[in-house]
Design a protein around this motif. Structure first.
Motif, PDB file in Angstrom:
ATOM      1  N   LEU A 111       0.835  -1.212   0.000  1.00 26.15           N
ATOM      2  CA  LEU A 111       0.000   0.000   0.000  1.00 26.15           C
ATOM      3  C   LEU A 111       0.864   1.254   0.000  1.00 26.15           C
ATOM      4  O   LEU A 111       0.531   2.244  -0.666  1.00 26.15           O
ATOM      5  CB  LEU A 111      -0.924  -0.006   1.221  1.00 26.15           C
ATOM      6  N   GLU A 112       1.980   1.213   0.727  1.00 25.51           N
ATOM      7  CA  GLU A 112       2.865   2.371   0.778  1.00 25.51           C
ATOM      8  C   GLU A 112       3.545   2.638  -0.563  1.00 25.51           C
ATOM      9  O   GLU A 112       3.943   3.768  -0.849  1.00 25.51           O
ATOM     10  CB  GLU A 112       3.928   2.163   1.861  1.00 25.51           C
ATOM     11  N   GLN A 113       3.667   1.603  -1.402  1.00 23.64           N
ATOM     12  CA  GLN A 113       4.350   1.733  -2.679  1.00 23.64           C
ATOM     13  C   GLN A 113       3.395   1.998  -3.845  1.00 23.64           C
ATOM     14  O   GLN A 113       3.848   2.181  -4.976  1.00 23.64           O
ATOM     15  CB  GLN A 113       5.138   0.441  -2.983  1.00 23.64           C
ATOM     16  N   SER A 114       2.109   2.024  -3.582  1.00 22.69           N
ATOM     17  CA  SER A 114       1.131   2.141  -4.666  1.00 22.69           C
ATOM     18  C   SER A 114       0.567   3.548  -4.779  1.00 22.69           C
ATOM     19  O   SER A 114       0.739   4.388  -3.885  1.00 22.69           O
ATOM     20  CB  SER A 114      -0.009   1.147  -4.430  1.00 22.69           C
ATOM     21  N   SER A 115      -0.125   3.770  -5.877  1.00 26.53           N
ATOM     22  CA  SER A 115      -0.760   5.068  -6.096  1.00 26.53           C
ATOM     23  C   SER A 115      -2.076   5.133  -5.335  1.00 26.53           C
ATOM     24  O   SER A 115      -2.592   4.122  -4.861  1.00 26.53           O
ATOM     25  CB  SER A 115      -1.025   5.270  -7.588  1.00 26.53           C
ATOM     26  N   LYS A 116      -2.614   6.341  -5.255  1.00 25.64           N
ATOM     27  CA  LYS A 116      -3.873   6.535  -4.539  1.00 25.64           C
ATOM     28  C   LYS A 116      -4.997   5.718  -5.157  1.00 25.64           C
ATOM     29  O   LYS A 116      -5.803   5.097  -4.448  1.00 25.64           O
ATOM     30  CB  LYS A 116      -4.240   8.022  -4.528  1.00 25.64           C
ATOM     31  N   SER A 117      -5.064   5.692  -6.483  1.00 20.64           N
ATOM     32  CA  SER A 117      -6.129   4.943  -7.158  1.00 20.64           C
ATOM     33  C   SER A 117      -5.969   3.445  -6.942  1.00 20.64           C
ATOM     34  O   SER A 117      -6.953   2.716  -6.775  1.00 20.64           O
ATOM     35  CB  SER A 117      -6.131   5.256  -8.657  1.00 20.64           C
ATOM     36  N   GLU A 118      -4.717   2.974  -6.939  1.00 20.08           N
ATOM     37  CA  GLU A 118      -4.470   1.546  -6.697  1.00 20.08           C
ATOM     38  C   GLU A 118      -4.848   1.169  -5.276  1.00 20.08           C
ATOM     39  O   GLU A 118      -5.426   0.099  -5.041  1.00 20.08           O
ATOM     40  CB  GLU A 118      -3.003   1.228  -6.963  1.00 20.08           C
ATOM     41  N   ARG A 119      -4.502   2.024  -4.321  1.00 18.47           N
ATOM     42  CA  ARG A 119      -4.865   1.756  -2.931  1.00 18.47           C
ATOM     43  C   ARG A 119      -6.375   1.702  -2.762  1.00 18.47           C
ATOM     44  O   ARG A 119      -6.904   0.825  -2.077  1.00 18.47           O
ATOM     45  CB  ARG A 119      -4.277   2.839  -2.006  1.00 18.47           C
ATOM     46  N   LYS A 159     -11.095  -1.836  -1.414  1.00 16.21           N
ATOM     47  CA  LYS A 159     -12.473  -2.318  -1.552  1.00 16.21           C
ATOM     48  C   LYS A 159     -12.532  -3.809  -1.239  1.00 16.21           C
ATOM     49  O   LYS A 159     -13.463  -4.286  -0.581  1.00 16.21           O
ATOM     50  CB  LYS A 159     -12.988  -2.055  -2.969  1.00 16.21           C
ATOM     51  N   HIS A 160     -11.526  -4.535  -1.699  1.00 23.22           N
ATOM     52  CA  HIS A 160     -11.466  -5.968  -1.399  1.00 23.22           C
ATOM     53  C   HIS A 160     -11.159  -6.192   0.081  1.00 23.22           C
ATOM     54  O   HIS A 160     -11.739  -7.083   0.722  1.00 23.22           O
ATOM     55  CB  HIS A 160     -10.382  -6.636  -2.250  1.00 23.22           C
ATOM     56  N   VAL A 161     -10.239  -5.393   0.626  1.00 25.24           N
ATOM     57  CA  VAL A 161      -9.847  -5.557   2.020  1.00 25.24           C
ATOM     58  C   VAL A 161     -11.033  -5.316   2.951  1.00 25.24           C
ATOM     59  O   VAL A 161     -11.212  -6.022   3.949  1.00 25.24           O
ATOM     60  CB  VAL A 161      -8.689  -4.599   2.369  1.00 25.24           C
ATOM     61  N   ARG A 162     -11.858  -4.325   2.637  1.00 23.77           N
ATOM     62  CA  ARG A 162     -12.977  -3.954   3.504  1.00 23.77           C
ATOM     63  C   ARG A 162     -14.167  -4.898   3.393  1.00 23.77           C
ATOM     64  O   ARG A 162     -15.066  -4.847   4.233  1.00 23.77           O
ATOM     65  CB  ARG A 162     -13.432  -2.528   3.175  1.00 23.77           C
ATOM     66  N   ALA A 222     -12.993 -15.925  -2.948  1.00 27.28           N
ATOM     67  CA  ALA A 222     -11.649 -16.330  -3.376  1.00 27.28           C
ATOM     68  C   ALA A 222     -11.053 -15.279  -4.298  1.00 27.28           C
ATOM     69  O   ALA A 222      -9.846 -15.025  -4.279  1.00 27.28           O
ATOM     70  CB  ALA A 222     -11.713 -17.682  -4.075  1.00 27.28           C
ATOM     71  N   GLU A 223     -11.911 -14.646  -5.102  1.00 29.66           N
ATOM     72  CA  GLU A 223     -11.437 -13.596  -6.020  1.00 29.66           C
ATOM     73  C   GLU A 223     -10.940 -12.377  -5.253  1.00 29.66           C
ATOM     74  O   GLU A 223      -9.939 -11.756  -5.624  1.00 29.66           O
ATOM     75  CB  GLU A 223     -12.554 -13.188  -6.989  1.00 29.66           C
ATOM     76  N   ASP A 224     -11.636 -12.029  -4.168  1.00 30.69           N
ATOM     77  CA  ASP A 224     -11.204 -10.898  -3.340  1.00 30.69           C
ATOM     78  C   ASP A 224      -9.810 -11.171  -2.770  1.00 30.69           C
ATOM     79  O   ASP A 224      -8.913 -10.311  -2.828  1.00 30.69           O
ATOM     80  CB  ASP A 224     -12.174 -10.677  -2.167  1.00 30.69           C
ATOM     81  N   MET A 225      -9.618 -12.355  -2.211  1.00 29.12           N
ATOM     82  CA  MET A 225      -8.342 -12.680  -1.574  1.00 29.12           C
ATOM     83  C   MET A 225      -7.219 -12.788  -2.603  1.00 29.12           C
ATOM     84  O   MET A 225      -6.089 -12.381  -2.340  1.00 29.12           O
ATOM     85  CB  MET A 225      -8.481 -13.963  -0.758  1.00 29.12           C
ATOM     86  N   GLN A 226      -7.552 -13.309  -3.787  1.00 29.43           N
ATOM     87  CA  GLN A 226      -6.535 -13.391  -4.825  1.00 29.43           C
ATOM     88  C   GLN A 226      -6.115 -12.006  -5.280  1.00 29.43           C
ATOM     89  O   GLN A 226      -4.933 -11.750  -5.541  1.00 29.43           O
ATOM     90  CB  GLN A 226      -7.058 -14.197  -6.024  1.00 29.43           C
ATOM     91  N   ALA A 227      -7.090 -11.091  -5.365  1.00 28.53           N
ATOM     92  CA  ALA A 227      -6.778  -9.716  -5.773  1.00 28.53           C
ATOM     93  C   ALA A 227      -5.839  -9.057  -4.763  1.00 28.53           C
ATOM     94  O   ALA A 227      -4.892  -8.346  -5.143  1.00 28.53           O
ATOM     95  CB  ALA A 227      -8.069  -8.909  -5.914  1.00 28.53           C
ATOM     96  N   ILE A 228      -6.075  -9.287  -3.472  1.00 30.39           N
ATOM     97  CA  ILE A 228      -5.219  -8.713  -2.433  1.00 30.39           C
ATOM     98  C   ILE A 228      -3.821  -9.317  -2.503  1.00 30.39           C
ATOM     99  O   ILE A 228      -2.809  -8.601  -2.427  1.00 30.39           O
ATOM    100  CB  ILE A 228      -5.837  -8.951  -1.038  1.00 30.39           C
ATOM    101  N   ALA A 229      -3.754 -10.649  -2.659  1.00 28.77           N
ATOM    102  CA  ALA A 229      -2.458 -11.326  -2.720  1.00 28.77           C
ATOM    103  C   ALA A 229      -1.661 -10.881  -3.941  1.00 28.77           C
ATOM    104  O   ALA A 229      -0.446 -10.648  -3.857  1.00 28.77           O
ATOM    105  CB  ALA A 229      -2.658 -12.839  -2.736  1.00 28.77           C
TER     106      ALA A 229
END
Length: 345
Positions: free
Chosen positions: A265-273, A278-281, A287-294
């Motif tokens: 998160l610290e290395q990403s842009s505002k839009s990426e964060r 959205k997935h984190v919250r 499974a798709e949410d967790m894969q997106a986070i990973a």
């Protein structure tokens, strides 16, 4: 995956870890204190004894749950590295295991967990009220074991660890509500939740055999560094970064912010964060949410960064242990340090 060549030290003229073999399995790591571990078991069983029928029944059930007994192993190895294992060392190992078992029983109530070490949890069989009381009983037995023998220094070290564990857990719960954890706070949480007990194990082992403050402090710091590396390894499991042989995404489901995600998160842009949060919250992640986070954590360097921090902490722990006089017990601690960050579960 790192190998033993990562851990080198110039503090002595003895062969380095690259020039001699170290124990790499738990059985080999236990070998220098195998007799002491056998002697420890009666201390643990006797410390849990009760003439109350229900307590005795639950105690016998707890004793059938086969754990790795890493914490008593750490106490006894640390004692043997610093001196000669004695009665106080065995009591310290029993106290550690009693407190650890009590926290696991209470954790299962908090987490509403049905299983523990492949068996039904205490709360699943006897309900929450009895499980909480059983945890309290184990805590009291541990306290009395030390007080009855005037092991005040060991008791202080372990009591402080329990305080820190509680504070760390509460801080993590608080931060999970707002998802605003930074790296500094993350390390405070894992230092309190995980490293505090491991450090208390190594400290207690040293305290049981020596009054040398420098030796005790070195062993305490070794345990702290080892505990931090241990927890980061666990966090990497959650992202599927290693073949853990266990379900991944548990921390993600509980909205726990761990090092791979924090750094990404610290290395990403505002839009990426914004997109990944959205997935984190999401409360019930797919499974798709967790894969997106990973995937996000990997692509933004979080996985690699967490590995680097883990290996750096393990190196610091290794060098602290290597500064002790050569012995089979010392080499077992070195091997345990490597095992900690190479383990599969």
């Amino acid at each position: 995956m790192i190998d033993a060549s990562v851990f080198t030290s110039n503090r002595s003229s003895e062969p380095s870890s690259r020039e001699r073999s170290l124990p790499t399995t738990l059985d080999a790591i236990r070998a220098p204190v195998a007799d002491e571990l056998d002697a420890f078991r009666p201390y643990f069983r006797e410390a849990m004894e009760s003439d109350h029928f229900l307590l005795d029944k639950i105690t016998q059930y707890v004793l059938r749950q086969k754990g790795k007994r890493i914490r008593p192993l750490l106490v006894l190895l640390s004692a043997k590295v610093c001196g000669e294992v004695n009665e106080m060392s065995y009591r310290a190992a029993a106290l550690v295991e009693l407190l650890h078992t009590a926290t696991l029983v209470h954790d299962d109530v908090v987490d509403d967990a049905d299983t523990r070490r492949g068996m039904f949890s205490i709360n699943a069989l006897w309900k929450n009220k009895i499980a909480v009381l059983m945890g309290d009983f184990l805590l009291s037995r541990g306290l009395l074991l030390s007080l009855d023998h005037n092991d005040y220094t060991v008791l202080h070290a372990l009591s402080d660890a329990v305080r820190r564990m509680s504070e760390g857990e509460l801080l993590q719960i608080e931060k999970a509500r707002f998802l605003n954890i930074d790296e500094k706070t993350y390390f405070r949480i894992i230092s309190d939740k995980t490293a505090s007990l491991i450090s208390a194990c190594t400290t207690s082992g040293a305290l049981s055999v020596t009054n040398d403050e420098e030796i005790i402090e070195r062993m305490r710091t070794y345990g702290e560094k080892l505990g931090l590396a241990f927890q980061i390894r666990d966090d990497l499991f959650d992202f599927g970064a290693v073949d853990a042989g266990k379900p991944v995404g548990i921390d993600m489901q509980e909205k726990k912010m761990t090092l791979p995600l924090i750094h990404a998160l610290e290395q990403s842009s505002k839009s990426e964060r914004k997109a990944v949060m959205k997935h984190v919250r999401t409360d019930d992640k797919s499974a798709e949410d967790m894969q997106a986070i990973a995937t996000f954590a990997k692509e933004h360097g979080g996985i690699a960064y967490a590995r680097e921090r883990m290996e750096a902490l393990a190196t610091e722990a290794y060098e602290l242990a290597e500064a002790f006089p050569p012995s089979e017990a010392r080499d077992a601690l070195l091997g345990l340090t490597q095992f900690t960050i190479q383990r599969k579960r």
